[in-house]
Design an enzyme around this catalytic site. Sequence first.
Site, PDB file in Angstrom:
ATOM      1  N   HIS A  48      92.391   4.428 -45.461  1.00 54.14           N
ATOM      2  CA  HIS A  48      91.071   4.463 -44.532  1.00 54.14           C
ATOM      3  C   HIS A  48      90.764   5.762 -43.869  1.00 54.14           C
ATOM      4  O   HIS A  48      89.660   5.973 -43.371  1.00 54.14           O
ATOM      5  CB  HIS A  48      91.148   3.365 -43.356  1.00 54.14           C
ATOM      6  CG  HIS A  48      92.279   3.808 -42.469  1.00 54.14           C
ATOM      7  ND1 HIS A  48      93.663   3.378 -42.153  1.00 54.14           N
ATOM      8  CD2 HIS A  48      91.944   4.752 -41.205  1.00 54.14           C
ATOM      9  CE1 HIS A  48      93.996   3.893 -41.174  1.00 54.14           C
ATOM     10  NE2 HIS A  48      93.148   4.527 -40.592  1.00 54.14           N
TER      11      HIS A  48
ATOM     12  N   ASP B 253      90.233  -8.892 -50.780  1.00 56.31           N
ATOM     13  CA  ASP B 253      89.466  -9.379 -49.488  1.00 56.31           C
ATOM     14  C   ASP B 253      90.176  -8.816 -48.048  1.00 56.31           C
ATOM     15  O   ASP B 253      89.502  -8.573 -47.016  1.00 56.31           O
ATOM     16  CB  ASP B 253      88.839 -10.618 -49.297  1.00 56.31           C
ATOM     17  CG  ASP B 253      87.657 -10.945 -50.382  1.00 56.31           C
ATOM     18  OD1 ASP B 253      87.301  -9.872 -50.982  1.00 56.31           O
ATOM     19  OD2 ASP B 253      87.811 -12.041 -50.860  1.00 56.31           O
TER      20      ASP B 253
ATOM     21  N   SER C 145      97.415   7.507 -37.400  1.00 57.48           N
ATOM     22  CA  SER C 145      97.346   6.576 -38.624  1.00 57.48           C
ATOM     23  C   SER C 145      97.437   7.583 -39.732  1.00 57.48           C
ATOM     24  O   SER C 145      96.834   8.530 -39.980  1.00 57.48           O
ATOM     25  CB  SER C 145      96.156   5.989 -38.557  1.00 57.48           C
ATOM     26  OG  SER C 145      94.876   6.979 -38.443  1.00 57.48           O
TER      27      SER C 145
END
Length: 445
Positions: free
Chosen positions: A240, A302, A378
């Site tokens: 991400h 998903d 992160s």
Amino acid sequence: MDGTQQTRSLQRDRRLFHLTTDSPTNALRLMSASSSSGACDGGEHWRTAHYSTYRNSLYLLSDTPARIYRLSALMASPLLPALLTLTLLLRSGSGSSQWPQWPVQRVPVVWPQQTEERPAPHFLQPAQLEVTSSCGPECHKRAPLPNYWDLRRFLSYETLHSGGRLTETAVAIYGFDTNAFHETPAGRSRSKRQIFGHDGRFSIVGQDFLLNYPFSAAVKLSTGCSGTLVGERHVLTAAHCVHDGKNYVKGAQRLRVGFLKPQQKDATANGTDGRPHKMKFQWIRAKRTHIPKGWIKGTANDIGMDYDYALLELKKAHKRRHMQLGVSPSAKRLPGKRVQFSGFDDDRPGQLVYRFCEAGDETYDLLYQRCDAQPGASGSGVYVRMWNRRRGRWERKVIGIFSGHQWVDLSGTPHEFNVAVRITPLKYAQICYWIKGNYVDCRDG
């Protein structure tokens, strides 16, 4: 605090030296830093960190709370450094069977089959340092298990090249038994919130630590995340940080990786005023970025969180010691059931922040824990240090990627989790192939 609270606090912190140092010399250097207030820059979090360091040194000398208070008088004794060194040497030379050991892993093969050109990305949205998902721990545990063909889709990957060119590579999988999905322990209660009570993070200062392993293996991405050196040219981070699940984020086309270094070329460890020199980032451009298709929504998974990892290949070698990859053991087999990682949290600009904490709930692909963290951390590599019985030595390995502070929408109510992506045998095989370029060197996890 009363005796019970102090004992609990000591028990919580007792493994810091063992987890962060490789030798008695490094342990003494880390401990001696706590006696230098000039190097602490006057911050309250430094005083907390140094106090915890002293507390942990007591636990190296004693395994029972009843002896801790009798040993506290040694803190003022000039014999303490010698005694601490002797204790560390005795512990490191004791039978290895008492220490947590790296399990013997059978690593499958993830083999690239076919590569095709894909349309160029748009690079429109900024990187989101917090991850949003509609699926929490219990949801992940109830999710249908992937079959062989699902895994091939999830582990197929995209490669973003420095000029903006994009390719997609299909893979085949050999030597993986899908029954491994049933071997994951049930885990414990889930953990919530970014900061759990007292902030347990430690800011790392001083070139003696920042420029030496393992802290020197932590790097910063130009998109705002952290990463870990896992090869001579390779950085492991979260997907991400470069891709929002639909497209590559702004800045991914010219992605850079920052290495902390002193601002002055001829700087010594400390300035003439006794304070540490300020550090700055030296940047290296990324040449290629690999992301598994399992992260990209609408094409494979998903849920997505299971595949929140990416590997960056730099344009030139960084010349620093890097960490090894390792297959993640179950939480109950971790040293003290704890994990640790270092990253660049947004609320402490320009500082490398270290933390360790107890691992909590887990699924086959994810590890939930109680590590204090803020956005910016992160992408950090979650690592542990365990004994390799076959090689007869201690080895520190990256076993996961800190995905960050995860918001989960459960029936319209937001819930918070700190979650890391575990390096499973399949992920190890894939990441290792990206680094080595062959599967022969990737059979030992």
